[in-house]
Motif scaffolding. Structure first.
Motif, short mmCIF file in Angstrom:
data_model
loop_
_atom_site.label_atom_id
_atom_site.label_comp_id
_atom_site.label_asym_id
_atom_site.label_seq_id
_atom_site.Cartn_x
_atom_site.Cartn_y
_atom_site.Cartn_z
N ALA A 124 0.84 -1.20 0.00
CA ALA A 124 0.00 0.00 0.00
C ALA A 124 0.87 1.25 0.00
N SER A 125 0.26 2.38 -0.30
CA SER A 125 0.96 3.66 -0.22
C SER A 125 1.29 3.97 1.24
N ASP A 126 2.18 4.94 1.45
CA ASP A 126 2.59 5.27 2.81
C ASP A 126 1.41 5.67 3.68
N ALA A 127 0.46 6.41 3.09
CA ALA A 127 -0.70 6.87 3.86
C ALA A 127 -1.54 5.68 4.32
N LEU A 129 -0.53 2.55 4.41
CA LEU A 129 0.31 1.69 5.25
C LEU A 129 0.33 2.21 6.68
N GLY A 130 0.40 3.53 6.82
CA GLY A 130 0.39 4.12 8.16
C GLY A 130 -0.91 3.83 8.89
N LEU A 131 -2.04 3.93 8.18
CA LEU A 131 -3.33 3.62 8.80
C LEU A 131 -3.42 2.14 9.18
N ALA A 132 -2.91 1.28 8.29
CA ALA A 132 -2.94 -0.16 8.56
C ALA A 132 -2.10 -0.50 9.80
N LEU A 155 3.31 -11.93 9.88
CA LEU A 155 4.58 -11.63 10.54
C LEU A 155 5.67 -11.35 9.51
N ARG A 156 5.70 -12.14 8.47
CA ARG A 156 6.72 -11.92 7.42
C ARG A 156 6.53 -10.56 6.76
N GLU A 157 5.28 -10.20 6.50
CA GLU A 157 5.02 -8.89 5.89
C GLU A 157 5.43 -7.76 6.83
N LEU A 158 5.17 -7.93 8.12
CA LEU A 158 5.54 -6.90 9.10
C LEU A 158 7.06 -6.74 9.16
N ILE A 159 7.78 -7.86 9.13
CA ILE A 159 9.25 -7.79 9.16
C ILE A 159 9.78 -7.10 7.91
N GLU A 160 9.13 -7.35 6.75
CA GLU A 160 9.54 -6.68 5.52
C GLU A 160 9.39 -5.17 5.64
N VAL A 161 8.31 -4.75 6.27
CA VAL A 161 8.10 -3.31 6.48
C VAL A 161 9.20 -2.75 7.38
N ILE A 162 9.52 -3.48 8.46
CA ILE A 162 10.57 -3.02 9.38
C ILE A 162 11.91 -2.91 8.67
N ASN A 168 8.16 7.60 10.87
CA ASN A 168 6.97 7.20 11.62
C ASN A 168 6.48 5.81 11.24
N ILE A 169 6.59 5.46 9.95
CA ILE A 169 6.15 4.13 9.50
C ILE A 169 6.95 3.06 10.23
N LEU A 170 8.26 3.26 10.36
CA LEU A 170 9.10 2.30 11.08
C LEU A 170 8.70 2.25 12.55
#
Length: 784
Positions: A124-127, A129-132, A155-162, A168-170
């Motif tokens: 998703a876009s940052d906006a 993704l931030g809401l999610a 969990l895998r998707e969350l680790i990819e984001v990290i 702020n997203i991090l």
């Protein structure tokens, strides 16, 4: 039984749905308990309907009947109920929601929410993704949602984001991970790459505070998730062996621990330095999180890496950083953590004191001894062809240098090395000055250094790990090596001024002990320059006169080594007795007033406050959970846990903070210290305490009815913590000391009654001449 059903557009429905168990035909609830409380239920479209729900129904039945009544097209499986605070309604809390007439919302089921969030995490876009992530960090604490999230590979998707996010997203992603790790499952497969990423985030000085907070909490959780910390059922899966800790069962999150984390920390050399530097952060919360991480590492450091880790902390001068915090104006929020650090350093000091000096096997020990010898600038001589004269020149009694340090261990070696390092020229001057005197007039410097180390260890009660009862700051203790240096200077000066000889050594030790007590009194408020003045400027005659007055009031028997050892043994027994008594109070349970936390990082609008003024708390027999119930009035609570539906996991308590909350306005109280009335200022009660979690939020905020219950519970909860919390109340500290003194006097009465002469020391006899012997078990065979 009709009622309006209002929607945003003002539409109406003719009747109020009655949700009843089909087996009762909607009648039993009326006949047994009168009218069932009415709840408002709001749909996703904004339609609000007043319903009557029978408490015997399950949540699935309530949703199914709502779907039928409201003629919703989607199947019931895609819906769930939440209250106004977005708490998921489950079978466990449904009756409570009905009884409280809580407004409910018909929303997407956890499975639907989890699927939507996982999809947004994937691209998703940052906006969006931030809401999610904002939703995720709140919902992930719920087991139903967490299960759905994990099943969808969230969990895998969350680790990819990290791994890829910043700013702020991090911060949102790390907070979501932190909240997931509050569960005892679901994060058993975090790889070394993820741990290294968290380490790298913390190592960077550019990482903002809102990123560092959850990252620090995650690393702390990983350190504490070692196999030996597993709960009872997991711990029993595989017994520990001499080769290492027990292996965790499949799927257990208790598979990380200090060694796993420290291995990644070694790849980022700046991590510990950055964490120590953050102790001086202007942001009190950041300093608090850093302090908690250091305490966790200290409490869980494993034997193979212990020396390396402690040496690195000492190199970074963490003690000095903590001493600065002690005098900081923001200290109120950090008091508990600093006392925990102090207790951890007692463990470190005790371990050093009991670690043998073995220069033949430990290169670091050999290096320290060689440094001390070289800086003395004297030459080794020989008594005969095979007997050297080396260490005796430095004031030791024998050439067996490992044996000379047997009572003070590596701690004594470190103190002497520090003394030499501080002023090598002075060290060489003192050694050569003593060698120029006759043998009976020489001050045994090495022996004196070890005696001073032992005196200081006795003064600060370094008796055993985990037995620290200090309730005040001890900045001088954290400066152990500096105090040792001052005290050794004092010993040498007193030796010279008194014209002492070898036979006077015990007298000089007693004189130094007296001066240590005077110089280090009122440690928490005394400035350092006064300590230096007491050791460096006190005159021999004045010190001797004061000591003589003390001896008139105190029998010399108390200073003898066997009595000091007996006191240490009784101290440990007394501490354990008080610990069991405090935990027994927790098992009995007690009533407390609910409080409002005055200083918290949780936003006020999202804080969940108890709606009832009283709370009964009780620890379960397994010492794992604190069960409780909130009530409008106090009532007799039965034994067991049947009356206590809610619970707090003890493992989630990272700190027991005191003086943190005030009572709710307009609540009658029977304690004089609690402010009353809405117009009264919000003042923290001295009898209040908060159970803080690893996330920084509060698990409970309570106010005790009296000082005794406050001491029982704050110290009991601290003693229960695996990382060995400090003692918070003077009552407990004085109780331990009083029991120790009573036990000591009883033992001495036995000796004095028999007129037994207590020697100053014991000399071991010679070893057996051969091996023709065995150890008897004192069991006597019955005659045939």
């Amino acid at each position: 039984m009709s009622s309006d059903v209002s929607a945003e557009g003002g539409s109406r429905r003719p009747t109020t749905p009655t949700l009843a168990n089909p087996q009762t035909n909607g009648k039993s609830s009326h006949t047994k308990a009168g009218l069932v409380p009415t709840n408002n239920v709001t749909t996703k479209e904004g339609l609000t309907v007043r319903t009557r729900i029978e408490p015997s129904l399950s949540v699935d039945d309530v949703i199914r009947q709502l779907c039928i009544s409201l003629k919703l097209k989607d199947p019931p499986a895609v819906y769930a109920l939440r209250d106004e605070n977005d708490e998921l309604v489950t079978n466990d809390n449904l009756r409570k929601k009905i009884k409280g007439k809580v407004n409910l919302k018909l929303v997407n089921a956890p499975a639907i929410e989890a699927a939507e969030i996982v999809e947004k995490l994937g691209g998703a876009s940052d906006a969006k993704l931030g809401l999610a992530l904002t939703s995720l960090r709140k919902l992930i604490r719920e087991e139903q949602f967490a299960n759905e999230f994990l099943q969808r590979d969230g969990l895998r998707e969350l680790i990819e984001v990290i791994n890829s996010a910043h700013g702020n997203i991090l911060a949102y992603a790390l907070t979501a991970m932190q909240n997931l790790m509050e569960l005892d499952y679901g994060w058993a497969n975090l790889g070394n790459s993820f741990i290294l990423k968290v380490v790298q985030i913390l190592s960077s000085e550019q990482s903002p505070i809102n990123v560092c907070r959850p990252a620090t909490a995650i690393l702390k959780k990983l350190v504490e998730a070692d196999p030996s910390s597993a709960s009872g059922q997991n711990a029993g899966h595989a017994a520990s062996t001499s080769k290492g800790p027990p292996s965790p069962p499949p799927g257990s999150v208790y598979r990380y621990g200090f060694d796993v984390v420290f291995e990644q920390m070694r790849k980022e050399k700046r991590l510990l330095e950055t964490v120590v530097n953050r102790l001086g952060s202007a942001d009190t919360t950041m300093a608090l999180y850093s302090m908690m991480l250091i305490n966790s590492l200290l409490a869980h450091a494993s034997d193979p890496r212990w020396d390396e880790f402690i040496a690195e902390l000492e190199r970074l001068n963490v003690r000095k950083a903590v001493i600065r915090l002690m005098s900081s104006h923001t200290i109120e929020d950090l008091t508990s953590c600093i006392l925990d650090f102090q207790a951890n350093m007692v463990r470190v000091t005790f371990r050093k004191k009991t670690t043998l000096v073995e220069p033949d096997f430990e290169p670091l020990h050999n290096q320290a001894l060689q440094f001390i010898w070289e800086k003395s600038k004297v030459q080794e001589e020989r008594e005969d062809a095979i007997t050297p004269i080396k260490w005796r020149k430095l004031g030791f009694e024998t050439e067996d240098i490992g044996h000379e340090f047997r009572e003070v261990g590596v701690l004594g070696l470190d103190c002497l090395k520090y003394f030499v390092e501080k002023d090598p020229d002075y060290w060489a001057k003192v050694v050569q000055e003593q060698l120029s005197r006759s043998a009976e007039r020489r001050c045994p410097i090495g022996k004196a250094s070890n005696e001073v180390t032992d005196l200081l260890a006795e003064h600060w009660a370094i008796y055993a790990p985990g037995y620290s009862t200090s309730t005040t700051f001890q900045p001088f203790f954290l400066n152990f090596h500096k105090v040792h240096s001052l005290a050794l200077h004092f010993f040498l000066r007193m030796w010279n001024e008194s014209g002492a000889s070898t036979d006077d050594f015990p007298r000089l030790v007693a004189l130094t002990r007296s001066q240590v007590k005077v110089a280090l009194k009122r440690e928490n408020i005394r400035p350092w320059h006064e300590v230096e003045q007491e050791f460096l400027e006190s005159e021999y005659r004045a010190v001797r006169d004061r000591q003589m007055q003390e001896l008139e009031m105190e029998d010399d028997i108390m200073s003898k080594i066997p009595i000091r050892n007996l006191r240490a043994k009784l101290y440990k027994e007394s501490y354990e007795f008080v610990r069991q008594q405090r935990i027994h109070c927790l098992l009995e349970g007690a009533w407390f007033m609910n409080g409002i936390p005055l200083a918290t990082t949780v936003p006020r609008d999202t804080m969940r406050r108890p709606t009832r003024p009283w709370r009964f708390l009780r620890l379960d027999a397994g010492l794992k959970y604190l069960h409780y119930v909130d009530s409008a009035v106090k009532f007799p609570v039965r034994k067991g846990l049947e009356d206590l539906p809610e619970r707090i996991e003890i493992a989630m308590i990272s700190e027991v903070a005191t003086g943190t909350c005030a009572p709710f306005p307009h609540i009658q109280r029977d304690q004089a210290d609690i402010p009353l009335g809405a117009s009264s200022p919000m003042l923290a009660s001295p009898l209040s305490f908060s159970l803080l979690s690893t996330t920084g939020g509060s698990l409970a905020d309570q106010i005790a009815p009296d000082q005794a219950r406050w001491a029982d519970w704050t110290d009991g909860l601290n003693m229960l913590r695996r990382d060995g919390g400090h003692v918070a109340s003077q009552e407990t500290e004085l109780f331990v000391q009083a029991l120790t003194e009573i036990g000591l006097k009883i033992k001495l009465l036995d000796l004095s009654g028999e007129r037994v002469d207590i020697p100053s020391g014991l000399v071991a006899g010679p070893p057996p001449g051969n091996s023709d012997f065995f150890f008897s078990d004192l069991a006597y065979d019955a005659p045939a």
